[in-house]
Design an enzyme around this catalytic site. Sequence first.
Site, mmCIF file in Angstrom:
data_model
loop_
_atom_site.group_PDB
_atom_site.id
_atom_site.type_symbol
_atom_site.label_atom_id
_atom_site.label_comp_id
_atom_site.label_asym_id
_atom_site.label_seq_id
_atom_site.Cartn_x
_atom_site.Cartn_y
_atom_site.Cartn_z
ATOM 1 N N GLU A 3 -1.483 9.153 5.981
ATOM 2 C CA GLU A 3 -1.868 8.575 7.266
ATOM 3 C C GLU A 3 -2.874 9.435 8.007
ATOM 4 O O GLU A 3 -3.750 8.926 8.693
ATOM 5 C CB GLU A 3 -0.626 8.347 8.131
ATOM 6 C CG GLU A 3 -0.815 7.358 9.267
ATOM 7 C CD GLU A 3 -1.528 7.925 10.489
ATOM 8 O OE1 GLU A 3 -2.118 7.137 11.246
ATOM 9 O OE2 GLU A 3 -1.490 9.158 10.686
ATOM 10 N N ASP A 4 -2.755 10.757 7.856
ATOM 11 C CA ASP A 4 -3.699 11.645 8.537
ATOM 12 C C ASP A 4 -4.036 12.810 7.625
ATOM 13 O O ASP A 4 -3.230 13.215 6.772
ATOM 14 C CB ASP A 4 -3.103 12.140 9.854
ATOM 15 C CG ASP A 4 -4.178 12.592 10.847
ATOM 16 O OD1 ASP A 4 -5.377 12.418 10.549
ATOM 17 O OD2 ASP A 4 -3.818 13.098 11.927
ATOM 18 N N HIS A 51 3.435 11.702 10.824
ATOM 19 C CA HIS A 51 2.423 10.753 11.290
ATOM 20 C C HIS A 51 1.125 11.546 11.497
ATOM 21 O O HIS A 51 0.577 12.078 10.545
ATOM 22 C CB HIS A 51 2.937 10.093 12.569
ATOM 23 C CG HIS A 51 2.251 8.821 12.936
ATOM 24 N ND1 HIS A 51 2.753 7.949 13.883
ATOM 25 C CD2 HIS A 51 1.094 8.262 12.520
ATOM 26 C CE1 HIS A 51 1.956 6.912 14.012
ATOM 27 N NE2 HIS A 51 0.931 7.087 13.206
ATOM 28 N N ILE A 81 -1.419 14.652 12.391
ATOM 29 C CA ILE A 81 -1.332 16.101 12.227
ATOM 30 C C ILE A 81 -2.568 16.773 12.816
ATOM 31 O O ILE A 81 -3.614 16.152 12.994
ATOM 32 C CB ILE A 81 -1.169 16.527 10.749
ATOM 33 C CG1 ILE A 81 -2.373 16.068 9.911
ATOM 34 C CG2 ILE A 81 0.128 15.985 10.172
ATOM 35 C CD1 ILE A 81 -2.337 16.564 8.474
ATOM 36 N N ASP A 111 -0.742 10.410 17.533
ATOM 37 C CA ASP A 111 -1.595 11.464 16.998
ATOM 38 C C ASP A 111 -1.632 12.626 17.971
ATOM 39 O O ASP A 111 -1.190 12.519 19.130
ATOM 40 C CB ASP A 111 -3.001 10.925 16.730
ATOM 41 C CG ASP A 111 -3.816 11.828 15.811
ATOM 42 O OD1 ASP A 111 -3.211 12.670 15.116
ATOM 43 O OD2 ASP A 111 -5.049 11.702 15.778
ATOM 44 N N ASN A 170 -4.493 5.715 19.898
ATOM 45 C CA ASN A 170 -4.188 6.059 18.511
ATOM 46 C C ASN A 170 -4.734 7.442 18.179
ATOM 47 O O ASN A 170 -4.225 8.437 18.644
ATOM 48 C CB ASN A 170 -4.741 4.957 17.597
ATOM 49 C CG ASN A 170 -4.078 4.928 16.251
ATOM 50 O OD1 ASN A 170 -4.278 5.818 15.429
ATOM 51 N ND2 ASN A 170 -3.273 3.900 15.999
ATOM 52 N N ASP A 178 -8.687 3.820 13.851
ATOM 53 C CA ASP A 178 -7.434 4.566 13.727
ATOM 54 C C ASP A 178 -7.694 6.049 14.005
ATOM 55 O O ASP A 178 -8.070 6.406 15.114
ATOM 56 C CB ASP A 178 -6.835 4.323 12.339
ATOM 57 C CG ASP A 178 -5.335 4.581 12.271
ATOM 58 O OD1 ASP A 178 -4.860 5.515 12.943
ATOM 59 O OD2 ASP A 178 -4.629 3.856 11.545
ATOM 60 N N ASN A 179 -7.564 6.904 13.024
ATOM 61 C CA ASN A 179 -7.732 8.336 13.265
ATOM 62 C C ASN A 179 -9.203 8.747 13.313
ATOM 63 O O ASN A 179 -10.054 8.154 12.650
ATOM 64 C CB ASN A 179 -7.009 9.137 12.177
ATOM 65 C CG ASN A 179 -5.507 9.077 12.347
ATOM 66 O OD1 ASN A 179 -4.993 9.268 13.446
ATOM 67 N ND2 ASN A 179 -4.798 8.798 11.263
#
Length: 354
Positions: A53-54, A114, A116, A168, A223, A268-269
Site C-alpha cells: 500500500e505504501d 497502512h 509509512i 497516511d 489520504n 492516493d499516496n
Amino acid sequence: MGRMVALSLLGIGLALLGERFLALRSRLKASREVESVDLPNCHLIKGIETGAEDIDILPNGLAFFSVGLKFPGLHSFAPDKPGGILMMDLKDERPRALELRVSWGFDLASFNPHGISTFIDDDDTVYLFVVNHPQFKSTVEIFKFQEEENSLLHLKTIKHELLPSVNDIIAVGPTHFYATNDHYFSDPFLKYLETYLNLHWANVVYYSPEEVKLVAEGFDSANGINISPDKKYVYVADILAHEIHVLEKQPNMNLTQLKVLQLGTLVDNLSIDPSSGDIWVGCHPNGQRLFVYHPNHPPASEVLRIQNILSEKPSVTTVYINNGSVLQGSSVATIYDRKLLVGTLYQKALYCEL
C-alpha cells in the site's frame, strides 16, 4: 393530511439518497475506462502478493514496503495472513524484497500496516513510522531500523482521540509527525455514512509529545501526505475530490492552504523525488472497482508525475496506466535513481527501470 406529509418526507428522503448515490459514483469515477500507457523495462516484484500500500525509500536506496493491508469492504487475497514490512536494496544489481524481522513483544498477529514514513535523526538513526490498524482501529507505531540485523525494534505505540481513522503519515521528527484522517469517525458504519453523505469532515493532525492539534480540515477523504524537500510545504491528497492540496508549514507547525491542484483521477499516496521536488502519485482510475472486486473487471492502475506544483501551471504527466491485467489498484509510486516502484492496495508491486 398526516399521510401527505409522511409521503412528502419519504419522497424528499428518497430523492436525497438517490442524489447522494449518483454523487458518490461520480466521486468514485465509477464509469471511467482507461487505455494502457506502458513502460518497457518492468517486472513484478517476487514475494509481494498481498499488496504494497505504501513505499518509502531512504537516501541510500533502501526501500520499505507496507504489505498485507486489510480493511472492511476492501478485497484481500490473503485475509488470514498478517501484514508486514518488506525491504529492498535498490543499489543491488538484482534487488529482491526481504521481510524485516520485528522485535519480540510486538503483536505481529494483528499487524495491519497502512501508510509509512521514515525519519533520519542527526545521529543517523533511522526511524520507521507505520500507520497500523489492529482490529481495524488506528495506531501509529514507531520503530528503529537496525540495518545490520535487517530488523525493526519497536519503540512506541501512539493512540489519540484526534487520530480516529489514520490513513497516511509524514514524519518530521523522531516522535513528531503529520497524519491524515480519511474519516472523522472510527466506527465502520459511521465512516460509510460520512462518505455517502459527502460531509467533508476528514482532516490533518500534527502530533508531538508536547502537543497534538488539528492543522487542516474540510477534506472529502484525506489520504496521502508528504512534504517538500525544503520542508516548507506539505502536500495532501484528497482521494474522492481528485485533488492535491498544497499547504504552507508555519513555525508553530500549523498549515495554511496555498493552492489546490485538480486532477481527473483518485489520488492516493504521494512520493517526492528529493532531487527535483517532483511529486509521484499512485492513482485509482475507477474507485468503485476497488471495493466491488471482480476478477474479470479488476481495478486499474495509474501513475502520475507532477512537476513544478508551486507554479501557476504545474506539469502533469501520465507515466503508466494498466487496466488491471498486470497491476491492480495502484496506491503508491516512488522513484530512486531512475528506478520506479509502484505498489498496490492488495495485489502486487511493480519494478521499472526508466
